[in-house]
Design an enzyme around this catalytic site. Structure first.
Site, PDB file in Angstrom:
ATOM      1  N   HIS A  45       0.859  -1.189   0.000  1.00 52.83           N
ATOM      2  CA  HIS A  45       0.000   0.000   0.000  1.00 52.83           C
ATOM      3  C   HIS A  45       0.892   1.234   0.000  1.00 52.83           C
ATOM      4  O   HIS A  45       1.269   1.745   1.051  1.00 52.83           O
ATOM      5  CB  HIS A  45      -0.922  -0.028   1.239  1.00 52.83           C
ATOM      6  CG  HIS A  45      -1.920   1.088   1.282  1.00 52.83           C
ATOM      7  ND1 HIS A  45      -3.117   0.987   1.963  1.00 52.83           N
ATOM      8  CD2 HIS A  45      -1.912   2.337   0.752  1.00 52.83           C
ATOM      9  CE1 HIS A  45      -3.788   2.115   1.852  1.00 52.83           C
ATOM     10  NE2 HIS A  45      -3.063   2.955   1.120  1.00 52.83           N
TER      11      HIS A  45
ATOM     12  N   HIS B  59       1.294   4.829  -2.545  1.00 52.62           N
ATOM     13  CA  HIS B  59       0.911   5.600  -3.736  1.00 52.62           C
ATOM     14  C   HIS B  59       2.178   6.238  -4.261  1.00 52.62           C
ATOM     15  O   HIS B  59       2.808   7.021  -3.532  1.00 52.62           O
ATOM     16  CB  HIS B  59      -0.110   6.679  -3.368  1.00 52.62           C
ATOM     17  CG  HIS B  59      -1.345   6.119  -2.727  1.00 52.62           C
ATOM     18  ND1 HIS B  59      -2.476   5.807  -3.431  1.00 52.62           N
ATOM     19  CD2 HIS B  59      -1.603   5.767  -1.432  1.00 52.62           C
ATOM     20  CE1 HIS B  59      -3.390   5.312  -2.615  1.00 52.62           C
ATOM     21  NE2 HIS B  59      -2.883   5.274  -1.384  1.00 52.62           N
TER      22      HIS B  59
ATOM     23  N   HIS C  15      -9.487   0.901  -1.244  1.00 50.06           N
ATOM     24  CA  HIS C  15      -9.440   1.556   0.058  1.00 50.06           C
ATOM     25  C   HIS C  15     -10.846   1.494   0.653  1.00 50.06           C
ATOM     26  O   HIS C  15     -11.822   1.861  -0.012  1.00 50.06           O
ATOM     27  CB  HIS C  15      -9.056   3.030  -0.097  1.00 50.06           C
ATOM     28  CG  HIS C  15      -7.601   3.282  -0.369  1.00 50.06           C
ATOM     29  ND1 HIS C  15      -6.906   2.638  -1.347  1.00 50.06           N
ATOM     30  CD2 HIS C  15      -6.715   4.125   0.232  1.00 50.06           C
ATOM     31  CE1 HIS C  15      -5.654   3.075  -1.346  1.00 50.06           C
ATOM     32  NE2 HIS C  15      -5.506   3.983  -0.394  1.00 50.06           N
TER      33      HIS C  15
ATOM     34  N   GLU D 298     -11.145   3.412   6.175  1.00 47.67           N
ATOM     35  CA  GLU D 298     -10.100   4.286   6.729  1.00 47.67           C
ATOM     36  C   GLU D 298     -10.831   5.393   7.488  1.00 47.67           C
ATOM     37  O   GLU D 298     -10.896   5.381   8.704  1.00 47.67           O
ATOM     38  CB  GLU D 298      -9.237   4.864   5.597  1.00 47.67           C
ATOM     39  CG  GLU D 298      -8.176   5.866   6.081  1.00 47.67           C
ATOM     40  CD  GLU D 298      -7.509   6.643   4.939  1.00 47.67           C
ATOM     41  OE1 GLU D 298      -8.009   6.605   3.798  1.00 47.67           O
ATOM     42  OE2 GLU D 298      -6.483   7.307   5.213  1.00 47.67           O
TER      43      GLU D 298
ATOM     44  N   ASP E 276       1.821   4.070   2.729  1.00 49.29           N
ATOM     45  CA  ASP E 276       0.765   4.899   2.132  1.00 49.29           C
ATOM     46  C   ASP E 276       1.330   6.049   1.283  1.00 49.29           C
ATOM     47  O   ASP E 276       1.555   5.868   0.093  1.00 49.29           O
ATOM     48  CB  ASP E 276      -0.184   5.418   3.225  1.00 49.29           C
ATOM     49  CG  ASP E 276      -1.578   5.752   2.700  1.00 49.29           C
ATOM     50  OD1 ASP E 276      -1.828   5.539   1.507  1.00 49.29           O
ATOM     51  OD2 ASP E 276      -2.424   6.225   3.490  1.00 49.29           O
ATOM     52  N   ASP E 277       1.545   7.214   1.898  1.00 51.45           N
ATOM     53  CA  ASP E 277       2.120   8.378   1.202  1.00 51.45           C
ATOM     54  C   ASP E 277       3.300   8.878   2.027  1.00 51.45           C
ATOM     55  O   ASP E 277       3.218   9.912   2.689  1.00 51.45           O
ATOM     56  CB  ASP E 277       1.058   9.474   1.055  1.00 51.45           C
ATOM     57  CG  ASP E 277      -0.134   8.998   0.248  1.00 51.45           C
ATOM     58  OD1 ASP E 277      -0.017   8.895  -0.988  1.00 51.45           O
ATOM     59  OD2 ASP E 277      -1.169   8.694   0.865  1.00 51.45           O
TER      60      ASP E 277
HETATM   61 ZN   LIG Z   1      -3.751   4.834   0.468  1.00 51.49          ZN
END
Ligand SMILES: [Zn+2]
Length: 332
Positions: A16, A18, A196, A199, A277-278
């Site tokens: 996961h 991006h 997703h 969340e 994630d980011d």
């Molecule tokens: Zn994400």
């Protein structure tokens, strides 16, 4: 072995991340300069100060602004290559990266430009760093179903370079059911499916991802804990959750890392994994995420190993590859 040494020594898969979220301010400035694109910040310090989010949307606004400087194939290559170097540092040996074509095609960047740059970086990561990778194309859920269908059409000629499709961006108000038809088309075309869900959105969105989109993995999914029946199903089906601890903290899904539920999810038999994630925006890559939860939740050596084993179990690697890495973890 100290806990930090163990975290470093564990081979890990990232499921996961991006790729646009790995865009470090230094690289953003360099690419903005060479492409002569103006960005709304004077200094790298100013960019970092802007990374003070209070929810998912406040992050997304900055994230899309940063992506504006990416224009040429080489820009996408450089973006992905910088991430692969982080993977090497963190002993991430396999990664399945999300990319958001709509963020770029809407600005007039060709789908092929994005994809070719990323694929070239993936090829080089394999030959030069020994890191394997796959690409997962995500639909932006705040856009329409029609836009998603068009994006899927654009991807079909490149099917051999994209292993799956996913669903990201603003979750609340954009439930999985909005995209039921495009995911059916994607499955029909042979793509694996992730989304997703759970969340910021409720457990209901996780049910929809399972039953309507027929996902192979749930991205995030931490709010599944609010629904005991859902929890039983996730455990029984060994449905993976790609959990992103530092992201959850930065976007205020949890207020304190000591309150994070990843340990409880693990104890209840769910196939949870750790991911970044980011990472350029949320304060850390894979090992930073491991360290943060290991410290805050007092994770044992066995729990840390289990999380790394899950990352391979939940990956789209073939069984022989999974076994190879899992054996290495057992041998530590
Ligand atoms: Zn994400």
């Amino acid at each position: 072995m100290s806990q930090l040494d163990l975290i470093r020594a564990l081979p890990k898969a990232e499921l996961h991340v991006h790729i646009e979220g790995t865009f470090e301010p230094e690289l953003m400035f360099a690419i903005a300069k060479r492409n002569q694109v103006a960005i709304p910040y004077q200094t790298i310090e100013e960019v970092k100060q802007a990374y003070n989010f209070h929810n998912l949307q406040s992050f997304l606004d900055i994230y899309y602004a940063g992506a504006n400087v990416l224009i040429h194939e080489q820009d996408f290559y450089d973006l992905a290559w910088a991430y692969f170097e982080k993977c090497q540092q963190d002993n991430v040996v396999h990664t399945e990266m999300f990319f958001d074509p709509q963020t770029h095609t809407v600005r007039g960047i060709a789908f092929e430009t994005v994809l070719n740059g990323l694929v070239r970086a993936c090829d080089d990561a394999k030959t030069k760093l020994g890191i394997s990778s796959e690409l997962i194309m995500c639909f932006l859920r705040h856009l329409s179903e029609e836009d998603a269908i068009e994006t899927l059409q654009q991807a079909l000629p490149f099917k051999d370079k994209i292993i799956g499709v996913g669903l990201d961006s603003s979750e609340v108000g954009h439930p999985p059911e909005k995209f039921e038809r495009v995911f059916a088309q994607a499955r029909e075309a042979g793509f694996l499916i992730v989304a997703h869900a759970g969340e910021e959105g409720p457990a209901e969105y996780v049910w929809q991802a399972l039953d309507l989109l027929k996902v192979n993995r749930i991205d995030h999914g931490v709010r599944s804990e609010e629904d005991p029946v859902l929890m039983q199903r996730l455990a029984k089906e060994r449905m993976p959750l790609t959990v992103c601890p530092l992201s959850n903290l930065k976007l205020c899904v949890v207020d304190d890392m000591r309150d994070h539920n990843i340990k409880r999810l693990l104890e209840q038999g769910l196939c949870v994994t750790v991911n970044s994630d980011d990472p350029a925006y949320f304060g850390g890559y894979m090992n930073d995420n491991f360290v943060a939860i290991a410290d805050a939740l007092n994770l044992t050596e066995d729990e840390l190993k289990k999380l790394a084993i899950h990352s391979f179990e939940a990956s789209f690697l073939n069984d022989a590859e999974k076994e190879k890495w899992i054996n290495q973890i057992h041998a530590l």
